[in-house]
Enzyme design. Structure first.
Site, PDB file in Angstrom:
ATOM      1  N   ASP A 167       0.834  -1.203   0.000  1.00 39.55           N
ATOM      2  CA  ASP A 167       0.000   0.000   0.000  1.00 39.55           C
ATOM      3  C   ASP A 167       0.868   1.252   0.000  1.00 39.55           C
ATOM      4  OD1 ASP A 167      -2.482   1.370   0.068  1.00 39.55           O
ATOM      5  OD2 ASP A 167      -2.278   1.672   2.222  1.00 39.55           O
ATOM      6  N   ARG A 215     -10.203  10.327 -12.421  1.00 42.46           N
ATOM      7  CA  ARG A 215      -9.601  10.390 -11.091  1.00 42.46           C
ATOM      8  C   ARG A 215      -8.957   9.072 -10.680  1.00 42.46           C
ATOM      9  NH1 ARG A 215     -14.022  10.966  -7.377  1.00 42.46           N
ATOM     10  NH2 ARG A 215     -12.389  11.138  -5.780  1.00 42.46           N
ATOM     11  N   LYS A 216      -9.127   8.021 -11.463  1.00 38.69           N
ATOM     12  CA  LYS A 216      -8.678   6.688 -11.076  1.00 38.69           C
ATOM     13  C   LYS A 216      -7.274   6.387 -11.593  1.00 38.69           C
ATOM     14  CE  LYS A 216     -13.411   4.871 -11.148  1.00 38.69           C
ATOM     15  NZ  LYS A 216     -14.325   3.872 -11.763  1.00 38.69           N
TER      16      LYS A 216
END
Length: 254
Positions: free
Chosen positions: A174, A219-220
């Site tokens: 992450d 936005r991805k």
């Protein structure tokens, strides 16, 4: 407290424009700065708060093993060298500095983090004991299509006996994919993270975590990631992530 801090920073502005040979002005500024005991205490603490040089946790330290240093030197050379006579197509690498909490070292961020959020810490940089937990450094290509993270797992990250905890691996995935996404369009938030564990990582070993931008859609940001041995011969973990670019106002909502 808000008024007190306001008066203190008013005092800083006063000192900034203060002619050293003007005692009346010095007396006037002192009356602004030292009205209460709490303000005097804070004033004594401010030089320590603002004057301390931040520690860059991505630089080598005594806990780094041979493989960690070899990979670090490899990417560090690529970050400084460009083949003579050839064009740079974004393949040169750049090391990202890493602090306890990046906000502290942004313009104005030190005030927010040290005064308002004085107890906040970046999770992966919370342990100051070198080598005890997350030892890592991230490099990114100038075209920002790829990031590489060199990760050495310390003894506090044990899960199954002798191996790195799956949650610690997920944290690093992450961290690097999120960092990669933020280089493309900061700030971002993790929307989805899919992880497949292939083989365990021995505790204390060094691995290479590579992330690649797969696709951008509004936005991805779609990013894939692989965790391998340092020579790339063994696949430990693979993952895909979806990150959404957001506004700063969204981050400030409580």
């Amino acid at each position: 407290m808000t008024r007190s801090v306001g008066r203190i920073f008013s005092g800083f502005r006063c000192f900034g424009s203060l002619p050293f040979g003007n005692p009346p002005l010095k007396t006037q500024c002192s009356s602004v700065l030292f009205r209460t005991t709490s303000e005097r205490t804070l004033m004594h603490a401010l030089p320590k708060i603002f004057g301390r040089k931040p520690r860059d946790f991505s630089l080598p330290n005594s806990s780094w093993g041979k493989e960690m240093m070899q990979l670090y030197n490899h990417y560090n050379r690529l970050s400084k060298e460009t083949t003579e006579g050839q064009e740079d197509h974004g393949e040169q690498w750049t090391r990202l500095p890493s602090y306890n909490r990046t906000l502290k070292y942004a313009t104005g961020g030190v005030y927010l983090s040290k005064i308002i959020q004085s107890k906040a810490r970046l999770f992966t940089r919370n342990i100051r004991d070198p080598g005890a937990s997350f030892e890592y450094v991230i490099f990114f290509r100038q075209d920002k299509l790829k990031c590489a993270c060199i990760f050495q797992a310390g003894h506090l990250l044990e899960g199954a006996p002798g191996h790195v905890h799956g949650g610690a691996i997920a944290t690093m995935i992450d961290t690097i994919t999120g960092t990669h996404a933020s280089l493309l369009s900061a700030p971002v938030m993790t929307a989805n993270l899919n992880i497949n564990y292939r083989s365990p990582i021995p505790l204390g070993s060094t691995v290479l975590i590579e992330s690649i931008l797969d696709k951008e859609d509004g936005r991805k940001r779609y990013i894939s990631c692989r965790v391998t041995s340092t020579d790339g011969s063994k696949l430990h973990t693979e993952a895909t992530g979806l990150f959404l670019s957001i506004s700063v106002s969204h981050l400030l909502k409580r």
